[in-house]
Design a protein around this motif. Structure first.
Motif, mmCIF file in Angstrom:
data_model
loop_
_atom_site.group_PDB
_atom_site.id
_atom_site.type_symbol
_atom_site.label_atom_id
_atom_site.label_comp_id
_atom_site.label_asym_id
_atom_site.label_seq_id
_atom_site.Cartn_x
_atom_site.Cartn_y
_atom_site.Cartn_z
ATOM 1 N N ALA A 84 1.904 -25.429 -4.405
ATOM 2 C CA ALA A 84 1.878 -25.303 -2.956
ATOM 3 C C ALA A 84 0.497 -25.585 -2.108
ATOM 4 C CB ALA A 84 2.648 -24.419 -2.244
ATOM 5 N N ASP A 85 -0.355 -24.560 -2.696
ATOM 6 C CA ASP A 85 -1.808 -24.466 -2.187
ATOM 7 C C ASP A 85 -2.492 -26.176 -2.616
ATOM 8 O OD1 ASP A 85 -1.472 -22.100 -1.233
ATOM 9 O OD2 ASP A 85 -2.562 -21.071 -2.987
ATOM 10 N N ASP A 86 -2.291 -26.672 -3.588
ATOM 11 C CA ASP A 86 -2.869 -27.681 -3.997
ATOM 12 C C ASP A 86 -2.316 -28.854 -2.989
ATOM 13 O OD1 ASP A 86 -4.307 -26.375 -5.981
ATOM 14 O OD2 ASP A 86 -3.130 -26.943 -7.603
ATOM 15 N N ILE A 87 -1.038 -28.916 -2.996
ATOM 16 C CA ILE A 87 -0.468 -30.027 -1.863
ATOM 17 C C ILE A 87 -0.964 -29.828 -0.518
ATOM 18 C CG2 ILE A 87 1.658 -30.943 -0.906
ATOM 19 C CD1 ILE A 87 3.012 -30.188 -3.642
ATOM 20 N N ALA A 88 -1.156 -28.498 0.005
ATOM 21 C CA ALA A 88 -1.833 -28.501 1.317
ATOM 22 C C ALA A 88 -3.053 -28.928 1.209
ATOM 23 C CB ALA A 88 -1.702 -27.079 1.591
ATOM 24 N N LYS A 89 -3.993 -28.781 0.106
ATOM 25 C CA LYS A 89 -5.360 -29.004 0.284
ATOM 26 C C LYS A 89 -5.446 -30.590 0.444
ATOM 27 C CE LYS A 89 -7.086 -25.225 -2.516
ATOM 28 N NZ LYS A 89 -7.411 -24.862 -3.976
ATOM 29 N N GLY A 118 3.348 -21.254 -0.160
ATOM 30 C CA GLY A 118 2.479 -20.679 -1.134
ATOM 31 C C GLY A 118 2.516 -19.147 -0.738
ATOM 32 N N ARG A 119 2.421 -18.724 0.484
ATOM 33 C CA ARG A 119 2.139 -17.225 0.883
ATOM 34 C C ARG A 119 3.537 -16.670 0.611
ATOM 35 N NH1 ARG A 119 0.773 -15.389 7.068
ATOM 36 N NH2 ARG A 119 0.643 -13.284 6.707
ATOM 37 N N PHE A 120 4.941 -17.481 0.771
ATOM 38 C CA PHE A 120 5.953 -16.934 0.607
ATOM 39 C C PHE A 120 6.239 -16.533 -0.846
ATOM 40 C CE2 PHE A 120 10.521 -17.507 -0.398
ATOM 41 C CZ PHE A 120 11.140 -16.402 0.355
ATOM 42 N N CYS A 121 5.662 -17.289 -1.950
ATOM 43 C CA CYS A 121 5.945 -17.111 -3.141
ATOM 44 C C CYS A 121 5.109 -15.837 -3.588
ATOM 45 C CB CYS A 121 5.207 -18.366 -3.859
ATOM 46 S SG CYS A 121 6.255 -19.599 -3.922
ATOM 47 N N ARG A 122 3.662 -15.600 -3.080
ATOM 48 C CA ARG A 122 2.835 -14.679 -3.506
ATOM 49 C C ARG A 122 3.598 -13.332 -2.760
ATOM 50 N NH1 ARG A 122 -0.582 -18.762 -2.502
ATOM 51 N NH2 ARG A 122 -1.836 -19.127 -4.458
ATOM 52 N N LYS A 123 4.115 -13.419 -1.671
ATOM 53 C CA LYS A 123 4.929 -12.181 -1.155
ATOM 54 C C LYS A 123 5.957 -11.788 -2.185
ATOM 55 C CE LYS A 123 6.802 -10.505 3.274
ATOM 56 N NZ LYS A 123 7.358 -11.117 4.435
ATOM 57 N N ILE A 124 6.940 -12.772 -2.674
ATOM 58 C CA ILE A 124 7.751 -12.332 -3.655
ATOM 59 C C ILE A 124 7.153 -11.753 -4.979
ATOM 60 C CG2 ILE A 124 9.490 -13.476 -5.061
ATOM 61 C CD1 ILE A 124 10.166 -15.286 -2.803
ATOM 62 N N ILE A 125 5.973 -12.345 -5.388
ATOM 63 C CA ILE A 125 5.309 -11.705 -6.445
ATOM 64 C C ILE A 125 4.923 -9.982 -6.100
ATOM 65 C CG2 ILE A 125 3.319 -11.826 -7.889
ATOM 66 C CD1 ILE A 125 3.405 -14.695 -7.543
ATOM 67 N N GLN A 126 4.437 -9.826 -4.954
ATOM 68 C CA GLN A 126 4.198 -8.590 -4.685
ATOM 69 C C GLN A 126 5.206 -7.516 -4.567
ATOM 70 O OE1 GLN A 126 2.184 -8.241 -0.736
ATOM 71 N NE2 GLN A 126 1.309 -6.317 -1.274
ATOM 72 N N GLN A 127 6.440 -8.316 -3.616
ATOM 73 C CA GLN A 127 7.396 -7.421 -3.942
ATOM 74 C C GLN A 127 8.089 -6.929 -5.336
ATOM 75 O OE1 GLN A 127 10.059 -9.533 -1.367
ATOM 76 N NE2 GLN A 127 9.155 -8.997 0.677
ATOM 77 N N GLN A 128 8.069 -7.925 -6.277
ATOM 78 C CA GLN A 128 8.545 -7.758 -7.511
ATOM 79 C C GLN A 128 7.662 -6.663 -8.147
ATOM 80 O OE1 GLN A 128 8.757 -11.388 -9.483
ATOM 81 N NE2 GLN A 128 10.656 -11.726 -8.734
ATOM 82 N N GLY A 129 6.371 -6.720 -7.781
ATOM 83 C CA GLY A 129 5.298 -5.865 -8.503
ATOM 84 C C GLY A 129 5.838 -4.344 -7.921
ATOM 85 N N ILE A 171 2.474 -30.952 7.232
ATOM 86 C CA ILE A 171 2.831 -30.687 5.800
ATOM 87 C C ILE A 171 1.870 -29.607 5.174
ATOM 88 C CG2 ILE A 171 2.414 -31.875 3.577
ATOM 89 C CD1 ILE A 171 3.492 -34.402 5.125
ATOM 90 N N ALA A 172 0.725 -29.534 5.773
ATOM 91 C CA ALA A 172 -0.552 -28.726 5.256
ATOM 92 C C ALA A 172 0.210 -27.231 5.476
ATOM 93 C CB ALA A 172 -1.753 -28.844 5.664
ATOM 94 N N TYR A 173 0.486 -26.884 6.641
ATOM 95 C CA TYR A 173 0.941 -25.752 7.150
ATOM 96 C C TYR A 173 2.145 -25.176 6.575
ATOM 97 C CZ TYR A 173 2.724 -22.065 10.432
ATOM 98 O OH TYR A 173 2.932 -20.777 10.860
ATOM 99 N N LEU A 174 3.313 -26.114 6.242
ATOM 100 C CA LEU A 174 4.529 -25.850 5.685
ATOM 101 C C LEU A 174 4.184 -25.306 4.307
ATOM 102 C CD1 LEU A 174 7.227 -28.355 6.598
ATOM 103 C CD2 LEU A 174 6.826 -25.978 7.271
ATOM 104 N N PHE A 175 3.086 -26.113 3.567
ATOM 105 C CA PHE A 175 3.017 -25.591 2.045
ATOM 106 C C PHE A 175 2.167 -24.692 1.907
ATOM 107 C CE2 PHE A 175 4.581 -29.948 1.337
ATOM 108 C CZ PHE A 175 5.236 -29.662 -0.092
ATOM 109 N N LEU A 176 1.203 -24.180 3.046
ATOM 110 C CA LEU A 176 0.445 -23.012 2.997
ATOM 111 C C LEU A 176 1.490 -21.611 3.074
ATOM 112 C CD1 LEU A 176 -2.751 -24.037 4.800
ATOM 113 C CD2 LEU A 176 -2.502 -23.362 2.467
ATOM 114 N N LEU A 177 2.646 -21.988 4.075
ATOM 115 C CA LEU A 177 3.520 -20.986 4.222
ATOM 116 C C LEU A 177 4.269 -20.774 2.913
ATOM 117 C CD1 LEU A 177 4.909 -21.454 7.908
ATOM 118 C CD2 LEU A 177 3.632 -19.748 7.026
#
Length: 76
Positions: free
Chosen positions: A20-25, A62-73, A54-60
């Motif tokens: 998602a970050d790469d697509i936003a870039k 990526g952030r959502f995926c990282r938030k889920i990773i943090q919650q799982q941790g 599109i960049a904004y949506l994909f940055l969101l």
């Protein structure tokens, strides 16, 4: 094997976040190409707005995926 079955694996979420970050870039880097293109100003403006959206949506995403990773941790 289903990629969308919960609970998501940490590696899968990290890959989605990076993708998602790469697509936003790419969307951000495409803006100068659109600006210096042969199209009219209305088309350029519409394409720039679309690329920013599109960049904004994909940055969101990526952030959502990282938030889920943090919650799982935190649950472990």
């Amino acid at each position: 094997m289903n990629l969308f079955k919960k609970p998501y694996e940490k590696g899968t979420l990290e890959a989605w976040a990076k993708m998602a970050d790469d697509i936003a870039k790419v969307a951000i880097l495409a803006a100068p190409v659109v600006l210096y293109g042969q199209s009219g100003w209305a088309a350029k403006l519409a394409n720039i707005v679309l690329l920013v959206f599109i960049a904004y949506l994909f940055l969101l995403g990526g952030r959502f995926c990282r938030k889920i990773i943090q919650q799982q941790g935190e649950q472990l």
